[in-house]
Design a protein around this motif. Structure first.
Motif, mmCIF file in Angstrom:
data_model
loop_
_atom_site.group_PDB
_atom_site.id
_atom_site.type_symbol
_atom_site.label_atom_id
_atom_site.label_comp_id
_atom_site.label_asym_id
_atom_site.label_seq_id
_atom_site.Cartn_x
_atom_site.Cartn_y
_atom_site.Cartn_z
ATOM 1 N N LEU A 96 -22.954 25.432 68.424
ATOM 2 C CA LEU A 96 -24.265 24.807 68.281
ATOM 3 C C LEU A 96 -25.171 25.608 67.350
ATOM 4 C CD1 LEU A 96 -25.187 23.672 71.924
ATOM 5 C CD2 LEU A 96 -24.294 22.284 70.045
ATOM 6 N N ALA A 97 -24.764 26.823 66.984
ATOM 7 C CA ALA A 97 -25.579 27.666 66.112
ATOM 8 C C ALA A 97 -25.621 27.093 64.702
ATOM 9 C CB ALA A 97 -25.028 29.086 66.088
ATOM 10 N N SER A 123 -27.959 28.902 68.855
ATOM 11 C CA SER A 123 -27.150 28.218 69.876
ATOM 12 C C SER A 123 -27.963 28.030 71.148
ATOM 13 C CB SER A 123 -25.880 29.024 70.173
ATOM 14 O OG SER A 123 -26.197 30.380 70.469
#
Length: 264
Positions: free
Chosen positions: A20-21, A103
């Motif tokens: 998700l970063a 993230s």
């Protein structure tokens, strides 16, 4: 059962999945050996001198932070800069470091959801959805009742325990609020597109504030640190719960962090 650094990494990867970063970010295990035992863990916003000092004092084997301890490429590691000195201190004291940055910003229940909850926002949605469809940056939601900008600014100061905030007044009552923990001025356009009347974030520069106000958007700069610190206690609780449910005896501590910018 004694936890290892790898066990903490697995827990953190579950709480704030590295995928998700943002592409430019640096997250995950940044310092330390995966096989090392972790009897004490400290959670903090930053790897700062005061945090490392506390970690050494409490004989902590691992620090979990929001901001990455290593961001730009390192060509040398000496004690000539305070950042590199901290890396040396961590290595010499066998302290591993895991950082969850964007993230933790993007994931459901992360920085922005905790901030939205602090603001009392209802029916929140993601402000800037991720391409993958898994959450994203910022949130937007409604207050239970509309209030003046002055009253809302006082509320922000109170819930984030700040002495002051910087306000750009577009002359609107506060009802639909967009928020973005950290430096979120790049999402002024998204806040306007979402129909927000007010945007709370940090690190707002003059021309960004001008763009917001003249476009009809109230803006509140509640500082980078102030908008992100609320997640730390929540993160510590989640890590502790997962350690306990996994049968690990690791103690989880929360670092005491001073406000970097203060009103004198």
């Amino acid at each position: 059962m004694e936890a290892t650094v790898n066990d903490i990494v697995k827990i953190m990867d579950g709480i704030a999945p590295p995928d998700l970063a943002e592409a430019w970010d640096n997250v995950g295990l940044l310092v330390g050996r995966g096989s090392s035992a972790v009897k004490k863990l400290m959670v903090a916003l930053d790897v700062s001198p005061e945090v490392v000092e506390q970690a050494m004092e409490h004989k902590v084997q691992m620090i979990v932070t929001h901001h990455p301890v290593i961001f730009d490429p390192i060509k040398k590691m000496t004690d000539r800069t305070w950042q590199h000195k901290l890396l040396l201190d961590c290595a010499e004291n066998k302290i591993a470091v895991y950082s969850a940055h964007t993230s933790l910003d993007s994931v459901l229940g992360g920085v922005n959801d905790v901030l939205a909850e602090k603001m009392g926002l209802l029916h929140t949605e993601v402000l800037a959805p991720a391409a993958s469809g898994a959450a994203g940056l910022g949130r937007v939601g409604h207050l239970p009742e509309a209030m003046t900008l002055q009253d809302f600014a006082e509320k922000v100061k109170a819930v984030l325990q700040l002495e002051k905030v910087t306000v750009g007044d577009a002359g609107r009552m506060v009802n639909k609020v967009a928020i973005c923990g950290g430096a979120g001025a790049d999402f002024i356009g998204e806040a306007l597109a979402a129909g927000a009347d007010t945007f709370v974030t940090g690190d707002v520069k003059y021309h960004a504030a001008q763009q917001a106000v003249y476009s009809g958007l109230n803006i509140i700069d509640a500082t980078h640190q102030g908008t992100e610190l609320p997640v730390i206690n929540t993160l510590a609780d989640r890590i502790a719960l997962r350690l306990t449910s996994g049968g690990f005896r690791t103690q989880v501590l929360v670092a005491k962090e001073s406000k970097i910018l203060q009103c004198l």
